[in-house]
Design a protein around this motif. Sequence first.
Motif, PDB file in Angstrom:
ATOM      1  N   VAL A 197       0.821  -1.206   0.000  1.00 57.41           N
ATOM      2  CA  VAL A 197       0.000   0.000   0.000  1.00 57.41           C
ATOM      3  C   VAL A 197       0.854   1.255   0.000  1.00 57.41           C
ATOM      4  CG1 VAL A 197      -1.665   1.355   1.347  1.00 57.41           C
ATOM      5  CG2 VAL A 197      -1.941  -1.124   1.147  1.00 57.41           C
ATOM      6  N   ILE A 225      -9.996  -5.005  -3.901  1.00 54.50           N
ATOM      7  CA  ILE A 225     -10.886  -3.904  -3.549  1.00 54.50           C
ATOM      8  C   ILE A 225     -10.409  -3.208  -2.280  1.00 54.50           C
ATOM      9  CG2 ILE A 225     -13.238  -3.341  -2.799  1.00 54.50           C
ATOM     10  CD1 ILE A 225     -14.205  -5.637  -4.655  1.00 54.50           C
ATOM     11  N   GLN A 226     -10.009  -3.999  -1.291  1.00 54.95           N
ATOM     12  CA  GLN A 226      -9.509  -3.435  -0.040  1.00 54.95           C
ATOM     13  C   GLN A 226      -8.190  -2.707  -0.238  1.00 54.95           C
ATOM     14  OE1 GLN A 226      -8.111  -6.073   3.300  1.00 54.95           O
ATOM     15  NE2 GLN A 226      -9.847  -5.148   4.391  1.00 54.95           N
ATOM     16  N   ALA A 228      -7.170  -1.165  -2.891  1.00 49.79           N
ATOM     17  CA  ALA A 228      -7.464   0.116  -3.535  1.00 49.79           C
ATOM     18  C   ALA A 228      -7.975   1.134  -2.521  1.00 49.79           C
ATOM     19  CB  ALA A 228      -8.478  -0.083  -4.651  1.00 49.79           C
ATOM     20  N   GLU A 229      -8.847   0.695  -1.621  1.00 49.83           N
ATOM     21  CA  GLU A 229      -9.377   1.605  -0.598  1.00 49.83           C
ATOM     22  C   GLU A 229      -8.272   2.131   0.300  1.00 49.83           C
ATOM     23  OE1 GLU A 229     -12.310  -0.767   1.318  1.00 49.83           O
ATOM     24  OE2 GLU A 229     -13.824  -0.498  -0.270  1.00 49.83           O
ATOM     25  N   TYR A 230      -7.348   1.267   0.703  1.00 53.88           N
ATOM     26  CA  TYR A 230      -6.240   1.683   1.562  1.00 53.88           C
ATOM     27  C   TYR A 230      -5.352   2.707   0.849  1.00 53.88           C
ATOM     28  CZ  TYR A 230      -7.267  -2.125   4.858  1.00 53.88           C
ATOM     29  OH  TYR A 230      -7.856  -2.955   5.772  1.00 53.88           O
ATOM     30  N   CYS A 232      -6.176   4.786  -1.586  1.00 50.99           N
ATOM     31  CA  CYS A 232      -6.885   6.068  -1.695  1.00 50.99           C
ATOM     32  C   CYS A 232      -6.846   6.832  -0.370  1.00 50.99           C
ATOM     33  CB  CYS A 232      -8.322   5.839  -2.137  1.00 50.99           C
ATOM     34  SG  CYS A 232      -8.484   5.272  -3.853  1.00 50.99           S
ATOM     35  N   ARG A 233      -6.908   6.119   0.738  1.00 50.82           N
ATOM     36  CA  ARG A 233      -6.858   6.774   2.041  1.00 50.82           C
ATOM     37  C   ARG A 233      -5.470   7.346   2.334  1.00 50.82           C
ATOM     38  NH1 ARG A 233      -9.729   1.931   5.476  1.00 50.82           N
ATOM     39  NH2 ARG A 233     -11.759   1.984   4.431  1.00 50.82           N
ATOM     40  N   GLN A 234      -4.427   6.609   1.957  1.00 50.16           N
ATOM     41  CA  GLN A 234      -3.073   7.032   2.293  1.00 50.16           C
ATOM     42  C   GLN A 234      -2.511   8.068   1.329  1.00 50.16           C
ATOM     43  OE1 GLN A 234      -0.021   4.395   3.485  1.00 50.16           O
ATOM     44  NE2 GLN A 234      -1.358   2.970   4.573  1.00 50.16           N
ATOM     45  N   ASN A 241     -10.703   5.663  -8.686  1.00 50.04           N
ATOM     46  CA  ASN A 241     -10.665   4.235  -8.341  1.00 50.04           C
ATOM     47  C   ASN A 241     -11.647   3.467  -9.224  1.00 50.04           C
ATOM     48  OD1 ASN A 241     -10.540   1.702  -7.214  1.00 50.04           O
ATOM     49  ND2 ASN A 241     -11.290   2.322  -5.197  1.00 50.04           N
ATOM     50  N   ASP A 244     -12.659  -3.129  -9.994  1.00 49.51           N
ATOM     51  CA  ASP A 244     -13.915  -3.880 -10.070  1.00 49.51           C
ATOM     52  C   ASP A 244     -15.017  -3.097 -10.789  1.00 49.51           C
ATOM     53  OD1 ASP A 244     -15.639  -6.048  -9.685  1.00 49.51           O
ATOM     54  OD2 ASP A 244     -16.366  -5.284  -7.761  1.00 49.51           O
ATOM     55  N   LYS A 245     -14.622  -2.185 -11.685  1.00 51.88           N
ATOM     56  CA  LYS A 245     -15.624  -1.373 -12.376  1.00 51.88           C
ATOM     57  C   LYS A 245     -15.454  -1.395 -13.890  1.00 51.88           C
ATOM     58  CE  LYS A 245     -16.143   1.762  -8.435  1.00 51.88           C
ATOM     59  NZ  LYS A 245     -15.942   3.151  -7.918  1.00 51.88           N
TER      60      LYS A 245
END
Length: 371
Positions: A197, A225-226, A228-230, A232-234, A241, A244-245
């Motif tokens: 990450v 998916i997780q 990617a979320e991490y 974006c937060r950091q 993002n 999965d789209k």
Amino acid sequence: MLGQLAAPKNLCVLHLSGIGDVCNVVAAVQSIQKQWPHTQITWVCGKVEASLLKGLEKIEIIAFDQSAGLSGYSDFRAHMKGQTFEILLNMQATVRANLVSFFIPAKTKIGFDIKRAKAGQWIFTKYKTQPQPNTHLIDDFMGFTQVLGLTVSEPIWNIPVPESDEQWAHETLFSTNQKPIAVISLASKKSERNWHVEGYAQTADYLDQLGFRVVLCGGSTAMVIQLAEYICRQSEASILNLVDKTSLKQLLAMLKLAHITIAPDTGPAHMSVTVGTPVVGLYAHSNPRKVGPYLYQKYVASCYDEVIEEQKGKPYSQLPWGVRAKGRDLMDRVTVEQVKSQINLVVEDFYSIEFSIKDKPEYEHKLKSTS
């Protein structure tokens, strides 16, 4: 080698799985097609791979359902009933591919040379490609053109993208954005080949500082998916993002419009090659000279050489070609500074002094100077 052959009426290509490998096989198949334009080509591949290959000009795609178990083989055997091919090119040396090849009626079956004919492939084929030491996978696949007596040419790719998917990519990337695009493909199916990450987040920040719009892509697993979320937060960057789209065709359309791709040993790295988008590949377990982005070896960020020498006690050049390194945390040794350096090299090679994109003339976006 079979020698110089007259163009057959038809031939069958067998390569089931792996998006990256399928992209490499396309180069060999389209080279054959160019030299034998009147030969009917059928390609047997997996269902996921078929969604990427759909629409290949004058190539029949038959999807083998690898998830169906024994019924998948039964259905495939029924589909093949009554068909006969003059030539079968078995371009995947796995147990599953060998079993599938058993149900493909062909007068001449060709596989890899003995060294590369893993999983007993040599039992299922009569003719073999010529041994090719220390080559990239694309060169291995091109060996099938050689055994047919054809010219081994520079790779070409023409994977069609529907106009609707091209329009979707254009609207998604540029409707509210006028920056050049940097795509980060996050993850391979094998988690140990993925970067961390912090590395991705810091790389996204650096790309943002250079003037790129950062886009994340990846599959539908919870892990990706997780991840990617991490990221974006950091990251401090404004990240789009798209994990999965996207369908594979939409992803290919997006990579075609992108200006740089950052990716570990995963399919989108090779998809980017097919559409001429430079790739910074991240490698630790596999020799990028064998499996890296074919046209963009210069930009690889790799710790493979030092890792494999530590593990085997010899440099890679004295070991069997393509031997893999083992370990879950090897990708941690690919440093952010390495990746930044390779990104800078791409910018220097593909952008003019004014930092305008040279290879994407339809989108003349400007980059900010890094000085």
